[in-house]
Design an enzyme around this catalytic site. Structure first.
Site, PDB file in Angstrom:
ATOM      1  N   LYS A  88     -34.503   5.894  49.535  1.00 23.61           N
ATOM      2  CA  LYS A  88     -35.129   6.639  50.637  1.00 23.61           C
ATOM      3  C   LYS A  88     -34.201   7.748  51.130  1.00 23.61           C
ATOM      4  O   LYS A  88     -34.648   8.839  51.479  1.00 23.61           O
ATOM      5  CB  LYS A  88     -35.458   5.657  51.772  1.00 23.61           C
TER       6      LYS A  88
ATOM      7  N   HIS B  35     -42.632 -10.143  52.499  1.00 21.84           N
ATOM      8  CA  HIS B  35     -42.997  -8.772  52.116  1.00 21.84           C
ATOM      9  C   HIS B  35     -44.323  -8.434  52.770  1.00 21.84           C
ATOM     10  O   HIS B  35     -45.270  -9.209  52.702  1.00 21.84           O
ATOM     11  CB  HIS B  35     -43.117  -8.649  50.592  1.00 21.84           C
TER      12      HIS B  35
END
EC number: 4.1.1.31
Length: 858
Positions: free
Chosen positions: A531, A145
């Site tokens: 998104k 990440h």
């Protein structure tokens, strides 16, 4: 000192704060310490509504040199590292107190005892409960990440601080805080994938190594308390990794990196298991003259020259030697452990087996000698490109990609009836896509699954079979030695997913593979769907896709196992993992479930063995109960109402994104471009150059940018569309539908963490004609907060008081970092700013500081 946990937390935070102050005085001087205290006081006054203090704070920050700004951000960031440490210790203390207080009549919520009671109340006998738990597989998949950017050196100091706090040695504690403050936080260069592999797997051989045996023992002990007899359980938890195998959009994940990832994980596991076997050689000193020994144990140890008359020592020394020479397998070691365990139990030494062998057995079943088998992930277009070159070189078709979609599927299905390779012997692939695809398959030793991102059609997965055949992994009519997993991510793909799966299961190649593998694994992506369609529609689409995909599996008679690609932020499916499992659709939870564990979340969940045990306990509680069978279906009118609101929600979300000037506003208002330019992660931020469309951005940076400016837009925008439904209906749905309740509570977390007052400061970076976008966001935030509080008939975080308190106490300390960040962004974007190395370093540190302060970054 008071034993009240909150009093202890406050005392530790105060102590660490004082020690940090001493370190600042020593290393940075009294003048700088006075600046830190001045900024802290002004920020607190501003937070309490003192406008003059706010203006004074802005003026003070504007007058700082870049070096002073960097030092100020570093001071506040280190404060948050220390506060986070104290909060983790607080959670450990609270966990222990609650565990000590539980009784059979009043078990701890979401705990092993509560699970054992629930299984008995549902009518399961001990044998049935044991069989049910031994069937379960909770697969946790570790991923890299970009915001887990703390250097391993910092992690080392923070873990040492844990030990110093436990020991209560104030002098060593002060020395360690000084070391922490004097350590460079920012990486000099962008992390390599090798860095991410070492960092991402860190907790597996450390805290999780300690936690896994405790999970198994805790489950067994709970069942013994409820049923009166102790069962034998294996670890229901397994681990996988994407780090070093996730090639989607990351050109730095080469076949060589994939090979390194496998070697590194296997070597880490081998070292830990060698240590464990060495311990058994030392501890199991039972003399043959005193204890009867099974023939298998005696014979296995005969080749060992030492420890005459001590057969168990010789037995484990023989196992040690086999593992040292890399001649052992996970299955062989498990069988050997079970043989020794039987021998001990047969002579009444069950306690010895339980204390010394069971922990190692749990670790072997959880980690194996691979530690965490590696998944490969590649984007469907790259796989089809590789397949097209292979088919062209092999003379099958000159332009596979030009064929209609149905014809591509038919051609691949026909071609996969034979076992012939297509590349001429000794000839290397010309195209990069084929070279990388075949190289990765050859380098891939400990195989997890092959995930195909952006799956649109069956041939996306059949391409993997063709490539696997080329390296000898596929033979017609047989399953591959790994799962091939479609990943459905966008709204359109989630809606098409049931049809794609149906066609896959009608395809003879894939059906034979799925039957041989005992089912189909399907991954659903929480990030790209959000998104693409906004928060509410993404959640509903994921829910409906799971229902429909499960029905397709039922029609064919094959189980569908879901792999949930959740992030840590609300926008990416974050929140308490146990509650998320409880809110999944009825009938969608089988005996196996997979979840991603993002790099950013690892420290929060696994930094201490007690925290790791509790996290796994909560997930297993909900998973074990959900896997028993279908829960209650939501009412049809609830579904209809939510579908209507979700459509309106997406319309509002997309209207915002498509409005002229929105992405110009986004690039000016947030640090998105700077996130892409700074050494935060190995993966590029952009899919394409400048942001002109949401598809140009990866999901994590999109969320991260909104988090930095304290808006957290992806976690709530569009939810106000629910206001079109009657309030009484919304309250009824909230009370009666776990999925709806979980969705609203996740949004409430994002809304509570957002701070539109701080966000307003970033308008200084935005051209005047674009500032109206901020006003719209602020109005929408207020409107959504009011709506949720009306539904809850309570404050946003009415059932998350600890989080509410944490936000309230942290905000005054995060605010200065944001204020400094605005000024740093202004300077960085000015002519010549990008060439200023000190400015780049200060800006990166501010991004890390906000992430540390919010305990969530994207």
């Amino acid at each position: 000192m008071s034993q009240d946990p909150f009093a202890l937390l406050k005392a530790e935070v105060d102590l660490l704060g004082r020690l940090l102050g001493e370190a600042i005085r020593t290393l940075s001087g009294e003048r700088f310490f006075a600046l830190v205290e001045e900024v802290r006081a002004l920020a607190k006054a501003r937070r309490q509504g003192d406008e003059a203090a706010g203006e004074a704070l802005l003026a003070r920050v504007e007058g700082l040199s870049t070096e002073e700004a960097e030092a100020l951000v570093r001071a506040f960031t280190h404060y948050f590292h220390l506060v986070n440490l104290a909060e983790e210790r607080h959670r450990v203390r609270v966990n222990r107190l609650r565990a000590q207080a539980e009784t059979l009549e009043s078990p701890r919520p979401e705990g092993f005892l509560a699970l054992a009671k629930a299984l008995k109340e549902r009518g399961l006998s001990l044998e049935e409960a044991e069989a049910h738990l031994n069937r379960l597989e909770l697969l946790l998949t570790f991923t890299a990440h970009p915001t887990e950017t703390r250097r391993r050196t910092l992690r080392h100091h923070l873990e040492a601080l844990q030990r110093e706090l436990e020991a209560g040695d104030r002098e060593r504690l002060a020395a360690r805080v000084a070391l922490l403050y004097g350590t460079e936080e920012v990486r000099k260069a962008r992390p390599t994938v090798e860095d991410e592999i070492k960092g991402g797997l860190y907790y597996l051989p450390t805290t999780l190594w300690e936690a896994v045996p405790r999970v198994v023992a805790g489950l067994e002990a709970a069942l013994e308390r409820v049923y009166g007899r102790r069962p034998r359980l294996k670890s229901p938890v397994r681990f996988r990794s994407w780090i070093g195998g996730d090639r989607d959009g990351n050109p730095f994940v080469t076949p060589e990196v994939t090979a390194f990832a496998g070697r590194y994980a296997r070597e880490v596991a081998r070292r830990r298991f060698l240590e464990a076997l060495e311990d058994l050689v030392r501890d199991l000193s039972l003399a043959e003259a005193r204890v009867p020994v099974p023939r298998e144990v005696r014979e296995r140890g005969e080749g060992v020259e030492r420890f005459m008359g001590e057969p168990y020592r010789r037995y484990f020394a023989a196992l040690y030697r086999a593992l040292e020479r890399e001649e052992a397998t996970t299955e062989g070691l498990l069988a050997a452990l079970k043989a020794a365990e039987r021998g001990l139990r047969e002579v009444g030494l069950g306690r010895v087996a339980e204390a010394f062998l069971d922990p190692l057995e749990a670790r072997l079943s959880a980690f194996g000698l691979e530690l965490a088998p590696l998944d490969l992930r590649e984007e469907s277009g790259r796989l089809l490109e590789a397949a097209a070159e292979l088919l062209r070189v092999g003379g099958v078709h000159p332009d596979f990609l030009a064929l209609p979609q149905e014809e591509r599927e038919r051609l691949l299905t026909e071609e996969l009836k034979t076992a012939r390779p297509l590349l001429p012997v000794g000839e290397a692939p010309e195209g990069e896509a084929l070279r990388v695809a075949l190289g990765a398959l050859k380098a891939w030793r400990d195989k997890g699954a092959h995930v195909v991102s952006m799956t649109h059609h069956p041939e996306d997965l059949l391409a993997v079979f063709l490539l696997a055949r080329e390296v000898g992994l596929y033979r017609p009519g047989r399953p591959l030695p790994f799962d091939v997993v479609p990943l459905f991510e966008t709204l359109e793909d989630l809606r098409r997913a049931p049809g794609v799966l149906r066609r896959l299961l009608e395809n003879p190649v894939f059906l034979a593979h799925a039957r041989g593998r005992g089912g189909v694994e399907v991954m659903i992506g929480y990030s790209d769907s959000n998104k693409d369609a906004g928060f509410l529609m993404a959640n509903l689409a994921l829910y409906e896709a799971q229902e429909a995909l499960s029905r397709v599996g039922e029609e064919v008679g094959l189980p569908v196992y879901f792999f949930h690609g959740r992030g840590t932020s609300t926008a990416r499916g974050g929140g308490p993992a146990g509650r998320a499992i409880a809110s999944l659709p009825p009938r969608s939870v089988g005996r196996r479930i997979r979840l991603t564990e993002q790099g950013e979340a690892l420290a929060d969940r696994y930094s201490h063995p007690d925290l790791a045990v509790r996290h796994l306990e909560q997930m297993l509680y909900h998973f074990a109960l959900a896997a028993l069978g279908p829960g209650q279906e939501p009412e049809a009118r609830w579904r209809e109402a939510l579908a209507q609101a979700a459509e309106e929600s997406t319309r509002r979300y997309r209207a915002l994104l498509q409005e002229e000037g929105f992405f110009d506003f986004f690039e000016a208002f947030t640090p998105i471009r700077e996130i892409g330019e700074l050494p935060i992660a190995s993966r590029p931020v952009y899919r394409r150059g400048r942001v002109r469309d949401i598809r140009d951005l990866r999901a994590i940076p999109w969320v991260m940018a909104w988090t930095q400016v304290r808006v957290l837009l992806p976690g709530w925008y569009g939810l106000s569309a629910l206001e079109e439904l009657p309030l009484d209906l919304l309250r009824e749905m909230y009370r009666g539908w776990p999925f709806f309740a979980s969705t609203l509570e996740a949004a409430a977390m994002a809304l509570a963490k957002a701070d539109m007052g701080v966000a307003r400061l970033y308008l200084r970076l935005v051209p005047e004609p674009l500032r109206f976008f901020y006003r719209r966001l602020a109005e929408e935030h207020a409107r959504t907060v009011a709506l949720l509080e009306a539904v809850f008939q309570a404050p946003l975080l009415h059932n998350q008081r600890t989080l509410e308190r944490q936000i309230r106490l942290r905000n005054p300390y995060v605010d200065p970092i944001n204020i400094v960040q605005v000024e740093l962004l202004r300077r960085y974007r000015a002519p010549g700013g990008k060439e200023d190395e000190a400015l780049r370093r200060a800006l990166l540190l501010s991004i890390l500081g906000v992430a540390a302060g919010l305990r969530n970054a994207g």
